[in-house]
Design a protein around this motif. Structure first.
Motif, PDB file in Angstrom:
ATOM      1  N   VAL A  94     -50.481   7.431   8.552  1.00  0.00           N
ATOM      2  CA  VAL A  94     -49.631   8.079   9.560  1.00  0.00           C
ATOM      3  C   VAL A  94     -50.360   8.365  10.877  1.00  0.00           C
ATOM      4  O   VAL A  94     -51.573   8.485  10.914  1.00  0.00           O
ATOM      5  CB  VAL A  94     -49.017   9.390   9.010  1.00  0.00           C
ATOM      6  N   ARG A  95     -49.554   8.494  11.928  1.00  0.00           N
ATOM      7  CA  ARG A  95     -50.026   8.881  13.260  1.00  0.00           C
ATOM      8  C   ARG A  95     -49.232  10.107  13.698  1.00  0.00           C
ATOM      9  O   ARG A  95     -48.111  10.319  13.237  1.00  0.00           O
ATOM     10  CB  ARG A  95     -49.758   7.757  14.283  1.00  0.00           C
ATOM     11  N   LEU A  96     -49.804  10.841  14.639  1.00  0.00           N
ATOM     12  CA  LEU A  96     -49.126  12.042  15.135  1.00  0.00           C
ATOM     13  C   LEU A  96     -47.951  11.680  16.028  1.00  0.00           C
ATOM     14  O   LEU A  96     -48.043  10.760  16.833  1.00  0.00           O
ATOM     15  CB  LEU A  96     -50.099  12.846  16.003  1.00  0.00           C
ATOM     16  N   VAL A  97     -46.887  12.451  15.898  1.00  0.00           N
ATOM     17  CA  VAL A  97     -45.766  12.325  16.831  1.00  0.00           C
ATOM     18  C   VAL A  97     -45.904  13.503  17.796  1.00  0.00           C
ATOM     19  O   VAL A  97     -45.581  14.636  17.456  1.00  0.00           O
ATOM     20  CB  VAL A  97     -44.418  12.404  16.091  1.00  0.00           C
ATOM     21  N   GLY A  98     -46.436  13.243  18.971  1.00  0.00           N
ATOM     22  CA  GLY A  98     -46.660  14.324  19.946  1.00  0.00           C
ATOM     23  C   GLY A  98     -47.803  15.234  19.497  1.00  0.00           C
ATOM     24  O   GLY A  98     -48.512  14.924  18.526  1.00  0.00           O
ATOM     25  N   ARG A  99     -47.937  16.329  20.210  1.00  0.00           N
ATOM     26  CA  ARG A  99     -49.064  17.223  19.964  1.00  0.00           C
ATOM     27  C   ARG A  99     -48.644  18.666  20.043  1.00  0.00           C
ATOM     28  O   ARG A  99     -47.683  18.996  20.731  1.00  0.00           O
ATOM     29  CB  ARG A  99     -50.108  17.034  21.081  1.00  0.00           C
ATOM     30  N   LEU A 100     -49.414  19.516  19.367  1.00  0.00           N
ATOM     31  CA  LEU A 100     -49.316  20.960  19.583  1.00  0.00           C
ATOM     32  C   LEU A 100     -50.713  21.426  19.966  1.00  0.00           C
ATOM     33  O   LEU A 100     -51.716  20.874  19.472  1.00  0.00           O
ATOM     34  CB  LEU A 100     -48.871  21.671  18.299  1.00  0.00           C
ATOM     35  N   ASP A 101     -50.810  22.447  20.799  1.00  0.00           N
ATOM     36  CA  ASP A 101     -52.125  22.985  21.170  1.00  0.00           C
ATOM     37  C   ASP A 101     -52.834  23.501  19.922  1.00  0.00           C
ATOM     38  O   ASP A 101     -52.178  23.854  18.930  1.00  0.00           O
ATOM     39  CB  ASP A 101     -51.971  24.160  22.149  1.00  0.00           C
ATOM     40  N   SER A 102     -54.152  23.634  20.015  1.00  0.00           N
ATOM     41  CA  SER A 102     -54.894  24.058  18.812  1.00  0.00           C
ATOM     42  C   SER A 102     -54.519  25.477  18.390  1.00  0.00           C
ATOM     43  O   SER A 102     -54.599  25.811  17.209  1.00  0.00           O
ATOM     44  CB  SER A 102     -56.389  23.910  19.008  1.00  0.00           C
TER      45      SER A 102
END
Ligand code: URA
Length: 239
Positions: A94-102
């Protein structure tokens, strides 16, 4: 997909290890031992290792409840990567769909479906994302009204808030659909607030529900289908 690749994507550490397992006669496909690691398989084949079926999903899409202190990247950098929290059998796929801050928690999506991933990331599809926010001082009563207007959030960018609901003195729920860098922190920053806690609770038709922090789960068939239809994809487009 070639059998050795399939096996290495499904929890066997390397192609070399996968090839050895096949040559040792430990793999059966549809009930028949297969010693050819170059054999091509698809989502219709049933693959067994030492008699135990290996889950053969055509695509894997996972929802994670991301904890704080993990970063949305494929590898560890300043913080450990969220990939550390993905179950072994899916980690290489799998790959990330978008990001969230740490320091953001909540709903993070991961998929090996490249078309779905790029459509969800494309602002043209305007996927709504809802966050719960805790700020550092009392929320002004006219905030929801002010957020109906386009907001200049600096660096020449304008944010559009779909909905903002003040939940209590310092908590709000906000929905946006653009996915700009640090969008929520910049929206609240515009009104003089620091965001102390930020949690994504919805993404399109998906809700985080009671998924525990740090846990991942596969989407249900129904959730997956609703995500596909949100970005106007049909299963037949993906075959
Ligand atoms: N907006 C932010 O400011 N941070 C996030 O992690 C997501 C949206």
């Amino acid at each position: 997909m070639r059998l050795d690749r399939f096996l290495s994507l499904h929890g066997f550490s390397s192609r070399k290890q996968a090839k050895k397992i096949v040559r040792d006669g430990r793999i059966q496909i549809d009930g028949v031992v297969c010693m050819d690691y170059t054999r091509s398989i698809d989502g219709t084949n049933k693959v067994f290792f030492d008699g135990k079926e290996i889950e053969n999903l055509p695509y894997v899409t996972l929802m994670m409840n991301k904890p704080e202190g993990y970063q949305s990247s494929m590898i560890d950098e300043r913080y450990p990567s969220v990939m550390n929290l993905v179950p072994d059998q899916y980690r290489k796929r799998v790959r990330l769909v978008g990001r969230l801050d740490s320091d953001t928690t909540g709903l993070l999506l991961l998929t090996d479906n490249g078309i779905l991933n790029s459509r969800l990331a494309n602002p043209k599809h305007g996927v709504p994302k809802t966050y719960e926010v805790l700020v550092n001082h009392i929320l002004r009563p006219d905030l929801a009204e002010r957020c109906k207007e386009p907001l200049d959030i600096g660096r020449g960018e304008i944010a559009h808030v779909d909905e903002l609901e003040v939940l209590d003195e310092s908590h709000a729920r906000i929905t946006v659909h653009e996915g700009k860098y640090h969008e929520i922190k910049r929206i609240f920053g515009k009104f003089g607030y620091d965001v102390l806690e930020l949690k994504r609770i919805r993404l399109g038709p998906l809700s985080l529900g009671d998924l525990e922090k740090g846990q991942c789960r596969l989407l249900t068939e129904e959730e997956y289908d609703s995500l596909l239809s949100l970005v106007r994809l049909a299963k037949k487009d993906l075959l």
